[in-house]
Design an enzyme around this catalytic site. Structure first.
Site, PDB file in Angstrom:
ATOM      1  N   ASP A  84       0.842  -1.194   0.000  1.00 51.92           N
ATOM      2  CA  ASP A  84       0.000   0.000   0.000  1.00 51.92           C
ATOM      3  C   ASP A  84       0.883   1.253   0.000  1.00 51.92           C
ATOM      4  O   ASP A  84       1.811   1.354   0.813  1.00 51.92           O
ATOM      5  CB  ASP A  84      -0.872  -0.047   1.277  1.00 51.92           C
ATOM      6  N   HIS A  85       0.628   2.172  -0.888  1.00 51.93           N
ATOM      7  CA  HIS A  85       1.403   3.428  -0.992  1.00 51.93           C
ATOM      8  C   HIS A  85       2.902   3.177  -1.019  1.00 51.93           C
ATOM      9  O   HIS A  85       3.661   3.765  -0.238  1.00 51.93           O
ATOM     10  CB  HIS A  85       1.068   4.376   0.165  1.00 51.93           C
ATOM     11  N   HIS A 177      -7.329   9.857   4.233  1.00 56.54           N
ATOM     12  CA  HIS A 177      -7.052   8.731   5.137  1.00 56.54           C
ATOM     13  C   HIS A 177      -7.426   9.119   6.563  1.00 56.54           C
ATOM     14  O   HIS A 177      -7.234  10.262   6.964  1.00 56.54           O
ATOM     15  CB  HIS A 177      -5.556   8.389   5.119  1.00 56.54           C
ATOM     16  N   GLY A 178      -7.906   8.172   7.313  1.00 55.66           N
ATOM     17  CA  GLY A 178      -8.250   8.449   8.718  1.00 55.66           C
ATOM     18  C   GLY A 178      -9.642   9.039   8.814  1.00 55.66           C
ATOM     19  O   GLY A 178     -10.430   8.968   7.878  1.00 55.66           O
ATOM     20  N   HIS A 207      -9.284   5.227  -1.825  1.00 59.79           N
ATOM     21  CA  HIS A 207      -8.558   5.153  -0.546  1.00 59.79           C
ATOM     22  C   HIS A 207      -9.392   5.853   0.522  1.00 59.79           C
ATOM     23  O   HIS A 207     -10.362   6.538   0.231  1.00 59.79           O
ATOM     24  CB  HIS A 207      -7.198   5.844  -0.687  1.00 59.79           C
ATOM     25  N   GLY A 208      -8.966   5.695   1.767  1.00 64.71           N
ATOM     26  CA  GLY A 208      -9.644   6.404   2.857  1.00 64.71           C
ATOM     27  C   GLY A 208     -11.058   5.922   3.073  1.00 64.71           C
ATOM     28  O   GLY A 208     -11.971   6.714   3.305  1.00 64.71           O
ATOM     29  N   GLY A 209     -11.265   4.597   3.013  1.00 61.95           N
ATOM     30  CA  GLY A 209     -12.615   4.024   3.102  1.00 61.95           C
ATOM     31  C   GLY A 209     -13.291   4.191   4.457  1.00 61.95           C
ATOM     32  O   GLY A 209     -14.491   3.987   4.571  1.00 61.95           O
ATOM     33  N   THR A 232      -8.180   2.516   9.051  1.00 61.99           N
ATOM     34  CA  THR A 232      -8.475   3.133  10.352  1.00 61.99           C
ATOM     35  C   THR A 232      -9.654   2.474  11.070  1.00 61.99           C
ATOM     36  O   THR A 232      -9.620   2.294  12.284  1.00 61.99           O
ATOM     37  CB  THR A 232      -8.750   4.644  10.150  1.00 61.99           C
TER      38      THR A 232
HETATM   39  P1  13P Z   1      -8.481   4.629   6.041  1.00 59.56           P
HETATM   40  O1  13P Z   1      -7.419   4.469   7.080  1.00 59.56           O
HETATM   41  O2  13P Z   1      -9.077   5.981   6.039  1.00 59.56           O
HETATM   42  O3  13P Z   1      -9.512   3.556   6.128  1.00 59.56           O
HETATM   43  O4  13P Z   1      -7.764   4.496   4.612  1.00 59.56           O
HETATM   44  C1  13P Z   1      -7.061   3.331   4.297  1.00 59.56           C
HETATM   45  C2  13P Z   1      -6.314   3.490   3.029  1.00 59.56           C
HETATM   46  O5  13P Z   1      -6.706   4.179   2.126  1.00 59.56           O
HETATM   47  C3  13P Z   1      -5.059   2.733   2.883  1.00 59.56           C
HETATM   48  O6  13P Z   1      -4.412   3.045   1.698  1.00 59.56           O
END
Ligand code: 13P
Length: 287
Positions: A84-85, A177-178, A207-209, A232
């Protein structure tokens, strides 16, 4: 066995659902996600950030643990192990270690450099049958100590990167994210629709689900998102369940401190979070 994420994401795009990427941090996380995916007959992507890779003492350790667990737990659903990233160097390290999928996040480079590095990795991944995720337009919030501002991707730049032959594309659409701040403007569906139109059948990644309202998730899927990353929310549910266990004094009962017992409620809580997300994303029964 680990598989590339290509086939599962192409099916998801065609079937208008999304496969969840759940980030792993340790053995308990991994077990919770794999068992839930198997129970729900859902394909799944295990995400590993570079920080989590360091925490678990390297990508070889991660590959060994995940492969071993798939075998011992008799997991039959498709599982991709995905960086990831990833940095440019990190991507190569994971390819070497046996990951089945990598993300090269070149979004902080000028677009020409992002293109050059992504192009090189497309060739390497194609040769090895691995899937590759690229990113255009940085995702906001904090990831491993790096705070991005969150911007909307330029649809033309998305097309340039998609045309290089990547498997999937993460395009910034105001996602973070978060936890989302109270004054968050929401996802830019205008950007998503424009990107979708430019890139055609290419699976898009959100991302950032964590914390995106359900109606926005569904709309994003209808506009071409076929992979949604969650990290998160698993951390929060793990922490809450562990805190509850400790506050109830359970860790002091019986044989005293037993790490296996201490981590069990958190593991169950991650299972519940993963189940909820797989149901929302529509991936249940798609394995
Ligand atoms: P969250 O931590 O907001 O769920 O995002 C996860 C993410 O996008 C990992 O690449």
């Amino acid at each position: 066995m680990l598989v590339s994420a290509k086939e599962m994401l192409e099916k998801a795009k065609a079937g208008k659902y999304a496969v969840g990427q759940f980030n792993i941090n340790n053995l308990e996380w991994t077990k919770a996600i794999l068992l839930t995916a198997e129970e729900l007959k859902s394909p799944v992507i295990l995400g590993v950030s570079e920080g989590a890779g360091k925490y678990m003492y390297g990508y070889n350790t991660v590959v060994g643990m995940v492969k071993g667990m798939i075998e011992t737990l008799k997991i039959t659903v498709p599982v991709a192990l995905h960086l990831d990233h990833g940095s440019y160097e990190g991507a190569y390290k994971c390819i070497e270690a046996g990951f089945s999928s990598v993300m090269f996040d070149g979004s902080h480079y000028p677009i020409e450099e992002n293109i050059a590095k992504t192009k090189e990795l497309v060739e390497v991944c194609n040769q090895k049958g691995l899937s590759l995720e690229a990113e255009v337009g940085s995702i906001g919030g904090e990831e491993d100590g790096v705070v991005g501002m969150g911007e909307c991707a330029d649809p033309d730049e998305c097309k340039m990167i998609a045309d290089l032959g990547v498997t999937m594309l993460a395009a910034g659409i105001g996602n973070i994210h978060g936890k989302y701040p109270a004054n968050w403007a929401g996802l830019s569906f205008e950007t998503l629709a424009a990107v979708s139109e430019k890139v055609g059948s290419m699976p898009l990644v959100l991302h950032g689900g964590t914390g995106i309202p359900e109606d926005m998730i569904k709309k994003a899927i209808s506009l071409g998102v076929s992979k949604i990353n969650v990290n998160t929310e698993c951390q929060l549910s793990f922490a809450a369940a562990t805190r509850k266990y400790i506050e109830a004094g359970k860790d002091l009962e019986g044989k005293g401190f037993d790490p296996r017992k201490l981590l069990a409620p958190g593991t169950e809580a991650i299972k519940a979070t993963v189940r909820e997300k797989m149901e929302l994303f529509g991936s249940v029964g798609r394995a």
